[in-house]
Design an enzyme around this catalytic site. Structure first.
Site, mmCIF file in Angstrom:
data_model
loop_
_atom_site.group_PDB
_atom_site.id
_atom_site.type_symbol
_atom_site.label_atom_id
_atom_site.label_comp_id
_atom_site.label_asym_id
_atom_site.label_seq_id
_atom_site.Cartn_x
_atom_site.Cartn_y
_atom_site.Cartn_z
ATOM 1 N N HIS A 393 -15.552 4.824 -2.647
ATOM 2 C CA HIS A 393 -16.109 3.602 -3.210
ATOM 3 C C HIS A 393 -15.715 2.455 -2.290
ATOM 4 O O HIS A 393 -14.741 2.549 -1.533
ATOM 5 C CB HIS A 393 -15.637 3.355 -4.647
ATOM 6 C CG HIS A 393 -14.152 3.438 -4.873
ATOM 7 N ND1 HIS A 393 -13.300 2.379 -4.649
ATOM 8 C CD2 HIS A 393 -13.377 4.458 -5.294
ATOM 9 C CE1 HIS A 393 -12.065 2.730 -4.939
ATOM 10 N NE2 HIS A 393 -12.077 3.984 -5.328
ATOM 11 N N HIS A 400 -6.614 -0.969 -7.439
ATOM 12 C CA HIS A 400 -5.182 -1.058 -7.734
ATOM 13 C C HIS A 400 -4.728 -2.513 -7.833
ATOM 14 O O HIS A 400 -3.928 -2.860 -8.711
ATOM 15 C CB HIS A 400 -4.377 -0.337 -6.652
ATOM 16 C CG HIS A 400 -4.211 1.131 -6.897
ATOM 17 N ND1 HIS A 400 -5.224 2.037 -6.692
ATOM 18 C CD2 HIS A 400 -3.139 1.851 -7.329
ATOM 19 C CE1 HIS A 400 -4.791 3.255 -6.981
ATOM 20 N NE2 HIS A 400 -3.534 3.175 -7.376
#
Length: 511
Positions: A393, A400
């Protein structure tokens, strides 16, 4: 927003009144979100400006021998993103079969907190910009310095040239001392607290009770000196979506996090809100008080549980995580589609090798880091910490980092940020034990900020993300959490003055 009503007695009429009131609360929350104008969602324009989609994410699609995506395949991706039709996503033309990661998450709605389209990111640094050149230089230096313990940065023969090189780059946006990057600021985040004490946050080292169990804070890490995707054919196969040819080699000895490689391994398979649940457990174990606005802080009669108690905080961490992921997945797939550092390093390799010519900023082409990488690996590709390289992606924003921003904001909203953390520790250079960290005073809020940067920049140490992915995504996650908390406030029955916290830029806000 509306104050909560008192509890009603049972009976059909009362039940109807409560149902109507609950509906009103939800409508008020929706009205609250409508106060904020939708952002423009502007990309950096690389997708349209450069031929062969040079500056755009295309991993997993078929590429030519230069690692440039085949246009029909890229167009099939754009068609699906444009239509939003689930059937069109099944028609995306893949390369060697590894699936793309969840593009439809960017179209999901939510019933609490901001909609995935309601928040934005500034345009990412452009393909030919000095800022991107500085960011890839930092990625290369991070890869070279992966095995240097953070406690041994000062005077290290790898660290000193890295700091000197980044100091000369006007596009570098990391922290500096007196206008220069130093061993004390190298690879650190830019939030308040990032420069205080050891590189690693106390929340990645401290004793962590998990109910009747206890979390061993030592990790299975990887041995030094092992890097991946440094041969061109391996790199090209991975860009085409091939499965990695090898597994990540692991160190059989568990160690406390003490280096960039350790951080990179920590963030490879973590439950994405794991670090912040650990931080919550540590805060409770240390007896850190709730924030001064907490409605039960001075009560002798009641204590919190489902509201303003430990389960409430834990549940909020999970809740903002899903909302943060939806928000950043919209940015990744539907707005920016930014290429990963490993792909840009492939462009640099082809340029320096004379295979192709690209509009790459001269700051990186003149950096000594390229000769350093070539001497170590035989190529100009970015040495990756994992055999598979980056996930399938786009880079911008960072999942995160967005989750880090959201979860740390929740913890700062509930706990006293000014509280000192008793008896600070740090890992020994071999990571086998912890030792006292004397002479520093570390505060809860600063160490939470540092935790967010550690986890986020751990993905940069792995070669997966850019610095701007981190800094901008932390702010995105912060705003997700603030809007979530703002909508939660009118749902409480307690007399409550609002959540008070310090933003990543150092300003105070009451939600």
């Amino acid at each position: 927003m509306r104050a909560p009503v008192r509890a009603l007695q049972s009976g059909q009429g009362a039940n109807y009144a409560r149902s109507a009131d609950a509906r009103h609360v939800r409508l008020e929350a929706a009205g609250f979100e409508q106060r904020f104008p939708l952002p423009a969602h502007v990309s950096n324009g690389d997708e349209a400006r450069f031929p062969n989609r040079l500056g755009s994410y295309s991993k997993g699609l078929p590429h030519n021998y230069l690692g440039e995506v085949e246009e029909p395949a890229y167009q099939s991706l754009l068609d699906a993103l444009d239509s939003g039709d689930p059937a069109d996503f099944e028609r995306i033309v893949l390369g060697d079969g590894m699936p793309l990661v969840n593009p439809q998450a960017g179209l999901a709605f939510d019933l609490h907190g901001p909609d995935s389209h309601a928040l934005g990111l500034r345009p990412a640094p452009a393909f030919d910009s000095g800022e991107l050149a500085a960011e890839i230089a930092e990625n290369y230096w991070m890869a070279i310095a992966r095995d240097v313990p953070f406690s041994e940065y000062r005077g290290h023969p790898v660290v000193e040239p890295a700091a000197a090189d980044l100091s000369r780059l006007q596009g570098f946006r990391g922290p500096r001392e007196g206008g220069r990057v130093s061993a004390a600021t190298l690879f650190r985040g830019v939030t308040p607290g990032d420069l205080a004490g050891p590189y690693i946050s106390q929340f990645l080292w401290r004793r962590t009770p998990f109910g009747a169990e206890e979390v061993d804070r030592r990790i299975r890490t990887a041995p030094p000196g092992l890097d991946y995707m440094t041969s061109y054919l391996e790199w090209l196969d991975i860009q085409n979506g091939a499965a990695p040819a090898s597994e990540l080699v692991m160190d059989p000895v568990p160690r406390y996090v003490r280096s960039g490689r350790d951080l990179a391994v920590w963030v490879r398979n973590d439950v994405i809100f794991q670090a912040y649940l650990d931080a919550l457990l540590i805060l409770l174990d240390l007896g850190i008080a709730f924030d001064g606005h907490h409605p039960y802080r001075s009560s002798r009669i009641q204590r919190g549980f489902g509201t303003f108690g430990e389960p409430h905080v834990a549940a909020a961490l999970c809740a903002v995580t899903t909302k943060a992921l939806k928000a950043v997945w919209f940015q990744k797939w539907f707005v920016h589609r930014r290429l990963r550092p490993e792909a840009f390093a492939g462009r640099i390799h082809n340029q320096v090798s004379g295979i192709a010519s690209y509009p790459i900023h001269p700051d990186i082409l003149g950096s000594p880091v390229l000769a350093e990488v070539a001497a170590r690996t035989g190529s100009y590709l970015l040495p990756m910490a994992y055999p598979e390289g980056a996930p399938l992606h786009p880079a911008y924003g960072a999942g995160h980092a967005t989750v880090a921003g959201a979860c740390v904001t929740v913890l700062k909203a509930f706990f006293d940020e000014s509280a000192a953390i008793p008896d600070p520790v740090e890992a020994t250079p071999d990571g086998l034990s912890l030792q006292p960290c004397a002479g520093v005073e570390l505060r809860v809020g600063d160490e939470l900020n540092k935790l967010a940067s550690n986890i986020s920049l751990g993905r940069d140490f792995a070669g997966l993300h850019w610095r701007s992915d981190v800094t901008e995504s932390l702010l995105l996650g912060e705003e997700v959490a603030i809007r979530y908390l703002a909508e939660e406030r009118p749902c409480f029955n307690e007399a409550f003055g609002g959540f008070s916290l310090t933003r990543f830029d150092g300003t105070r806000v009451t939600v």
